[in-house]
Design a protein around this motif. Structure first.
Motif, PDB file in Angstrom:
ATOM      1  N   LEU A  75     -20.449  10.467 -20.835  1.00  9.46           N
ATOM      2  CA  LEU A  75     -20.975   9.701 -21.959  1.00  9.46           C
ATOM      3  C   LEU A  75     -20.706  10.444 -23.264  1.00  9.46           C
ATOM      4  O   LEU A  75     -20.305   9.845 -24.260  1.00  9.46           O
ATOM      5  N   THR A  76     -20.911  11.736 -23.245  1.00 13.22           N
ATOM      6  CA  THR A  76     -20.671  12.559 -24.434  1.00 13.22           C
ATOM      7  C   THR A  76     -19.219  12.461 -24.869  1.00 13.22           C
ATOM      8  O   THR A  76     -18.931  12.241 -26.049  1.00 13.22           O
ATOM      9  N   GLU A  77     -18.318  12.593 -23.927  1.00 14.22           N
ATOM     10  CA  GLU A  77     -16.890  12.535 -24.235  1.00 14.22           C
ATOM     11  C   GLU A  77     -16.527  11.188 -24.865  1.00 14.22           C
ATOM     12  O   GLU A  77     -15.811  11.135 -25.878  1.00 14.22           O
ATOM     13  N   ASP A  78     -17.019  10.103 -24.308  1.00 12.11           N
ATOM     14  CA  ASP A  78     -16.733   8.773 -24.856  1.00 12.11           C
ATOM     15  C   ASP A  78     -17.336   8.608 -26.250  1.00 12.11           C
ATOM     16  O   ASP A  78     -16.681   8.102 -27.164  1.00 12.11           O
ATOM     17  N   ALA A  79     -18.574   9.035 -26.427  1.00  9.70           N
ATOM     18  CA  ALA A  79     -19.234   8.896 -27.725  1.00  9.70           C
ATOM     19  C   ALA A  79     -18.541   9.743 -28.787  1.00  9.70           C
ATOM     20  O   ALA A  79     -18.393   9.317 -29.938  1.00  9.70           O
ATOM     21  N   VAL A  80     -18.094  10.934 -28.419  1.00 10.85           N
ATOM     22  CA  VAL A  80     -17.365  11.801 -29.344  1.00 10.85           C
ATOM     23  C   VAL A  80     -16.066  11.126 -29.791  1.00 10.85           C
ATOM     24  O   VAL A  80     -15.723  11.134 -30.971  1.00 10.85           O
TER      25      VAL A  80
END
Length: 167
Positions: A75-80
């Motif tokens: 999720l972090t990777e996508d949001a970044v």
């Protein structure tokens, strides 16, 4: 990949991959960004409308999602990636001196907002396989569960939301 249009990526033995950004690695620069610029969960964080501000926004999103909210690296990777695209649009297309970043978490959802003083609406363009630019909102549309634009009296807020499994 944003910012790498037309650049051939070096091929190596794979060791260089460890030095790339990883959402699971503690990033001292993310901690520094939070201390220097403020917490986007407590209020809007103003950032100068410069290409370098995309890195600051990415670090803020990273540290909030991973450390503060305890959500997944994927999720972090996508949001970044998505915040980088929204910031890139704000920097490239609005002519603004600054933009604002804000993040919210409510049960089952996160929301990331980028506010700028332009009332010009972003446009989701059709993307062809060989296109080297214009993929920003296409990525937002594909990876976010919802996204949109709120017009304000002086500008707009472009946002995306993603579903999360709260712990």
């Amino acid at each position: 990949m944003a910012g790498l249009e037309g650049m051939e990526q070096p091929r190596g033995d794979g060791r260089a991959i460890a030095s790339r950004w990883s959402p699971t690695v503690e990033d001292e620069r993310a901690v520094h960004a939070l201390e220097t610029h403020g917490d986007p969960t407590e209020g809007e964080v103003p950032l100068p409308s410069l290409p370098e501000s995309a890195a600051v926004a990415r670090r803020l999103v990273q540290i909030v999602i991973l450390r503060r909210w305890g959500l997944t690296p994927k999720l972090t990777e996508d949001a970044v990636l998505l915040v980088s695209e929204l910031v890139g649009n704000a920097v490239r297309h609005t002519g603004a001196r600054a933009f604002g970043l804000r993040m919210r978490h409510r049960r089952g959802w996160i929301r990331v907002e980028v506010r700028d003083p332009s009332r010009a609406l972003p446009c989701l363009m059709p993307v062809q396989e060989m296109d080297i630019s214009g993929r920003g909102l296409f990525l937002v549309d594909k990876l976010a569960d919802r996204w949109g634009v709120d017009l304000l009296s002086h500008g707009k807020t472009t946002w995306f939301e993603m579903r999360v499994a709260d712990r």
